[in-house]
Design a protein around this motif. Structure first.
Motif, short mmCIF file in Angstrom:
data_model
loop_
_atom_site.label_atom_id
_atom_site.label_comp_id
_atom_site.label_asym_id
_atom_site.label_seq_id
_atom_site.Cartn_x
_atom_site.Cartn_y
_atom_site.Cartn_z
N ASP A 168 0.70 -1.18 0.02
CA ASP A 168 -0.02 0.04 0.01
C ASP A 168 1.03 1.24 -0.10
N ARG A 169 1.03 1.87 -1.14
CA ARG A 169 1.73 2.81 -1.38
C ARG A 169 1.06 4.33 -1.57
N THR A 170 -0.13 4.14 -1.10
CA THR A 170 -0.78 5.57 -1.08
C THR A 170 -0.23 6.71 -0.42
N GLY A 171 0.15 7.77 -1.18
CA GLY A 171 0.63 8.87 -0.69
C GLY A 171 2.02 8.78 -0.54
N LYS A 172 2.67 7.80 -0.96
CA LYS A 172 4.29 7.70 -0.87
C LYS A 172 4.81 8.25 -2.13
N ARG A 173 6.12 8.40 -2.21
CA ARG A 173 6.73 8.67 -3.41
C ARG A 173 7.29 7.44 -4.00
N GLY A 174 7.45 7.62 -5.39
CA GLY A 174 7.86 6.46 -6.12
C GLY A 174 6.55 5.79 -6.96
N GLY A 175 6.92 4.84 -7.71
CA GLY A 175 6.00 4.14 -8.36
C GLY A 175 4.54 3.62 -7.51
N GLN A 176 3.58 3.68 -7.86
CA GLN A 176 2.28 3.39 -7.19
C GLN A 176 1.39 2.18 -8.11
N CYS A 177 1.11 1.24 -7.70
CA CYS A 177 0.49 0.17 -8.36
C CYS A 177 -1.34 0.77 -8.35
#
Length: 276
Positions: A37-46
């Protein structure tokens, strides 16, 4: 089908579709959420949710379609599916919640696992470009990878595994991966383990019919009773091969076969503990 659609199914239908129960699926999502879960994080998001990302991996294990077909189904690139599968497998293994007890626990919990069954299952592979003879199994008449499974006879829990090439005999595989066996532990094996009594006297194997002879009535009854006890190992093999990645011709690199086999075996143990 996305997770929102699958969540409406009954538990037994959910298991038929994904290979695992909804409770196991929820536990796996909790393990994967901090990393996927990369919501709101930097970098690629699925663009898929954590639940749908796990469904992609389970679909790959369960149906073993090509990564290209899975990618077109979910609207991803083929490389993205490959990276996602390896990421999920590594995260689940590193979490420690989906691991087999191992050889050390077999020695330390001798009283818990007093009777266990050992068996070998084979998975066909693509014909290797080099050293084909090492992987050719005379029993299956094709190139295979062997996996030895040690199962607790009382509960059906998978204790540990060992892997070898298709040419290696079952008993030879057992000798290469010596187990810390205690004299009071009873081992149940099939005819492929002739001679195991020299290594572990507390072993029970079927009586072999003599050449040009017949078994007595008592010997046939002994073989039937032993088969009823060690059938738990055959049931475990059936549960493992519900995931077609272990049943059909393995197309991936062989060095990752052991990780996937152990991970699926640990998931089966987890579901067994839930139902207990």
């Amino acid at each position: 089908m996305t997770y929102k659609q699958l969540s409406q199914l009954k538990p037994e239908l959910f298991k038929r579709r994904c290979g695992i129960h909804p409770q196991t699926f929820a536990q796996m999502v909790d393990v994967l959420r901090p990393d996927l879960d990369r919501t709101g994080k930097r970098g690629g998001q699925c663009k898929l949710s954590v639940e749908d990302q796990l469904l992609v991996v389970l679909e790959y294990w369960r149906e073993y379609r090509t990564q290209f077909h899975i990618a077109t189904t979910w609207g991803l690139s083929e490389s993205a599916v490959c990276r996602l599968i390896q990421k999920v497998e590594s995260r689940l293994m590193k979490s420690g919640q989906f691991r087999l007890p191992g050889k050390k626990q077999l020695y330390q919990n001798a009283n818990t696992w007093s009777v266990w069954a050992v068996d070998v299952t084979e998975s066909p592979i693509e014909r290797p470009k080099k050293k084909q003879r090492c992987y050719y199994s005379g029993k299956k008449k094709r190139h295979t990878l062997k996996a030895q499974v040690l199962v607790d006879q009382a509960t059906g829990q998978i204790i540990c595994t060992a892997f070898g090439k298709g040419r290696v005999h079952d008993f030879r595989l057992f000798k290469l991966h010596r187990l810390p066996m205690l004299p009071e532990q009873l081992c149940l094996a099939d005819k492929g383990y002739q001679g195991i009594a020299k290594l572990h006297p507390s072993t029970c194997i079927p009586t072999k019919k003599p050449r040009q002879g017949k078994l007595s009535k008592a010997e046939r009854q002994h073989n039937r009773n032993l088969a009823r006890l060690r059938v738990v190992a055959e049931h475990v093999n059936r549960k493992l091969k519900i995931f077609r990645i272990l049943a059909e011709r393995y197309r991936n690199r062989r060095k990752r076969f052991g990780l996937r086999f152990n991970l699926i075996a640990a998931i089966i143990n987890f579901e067994l503990a839930l139902s207990a």
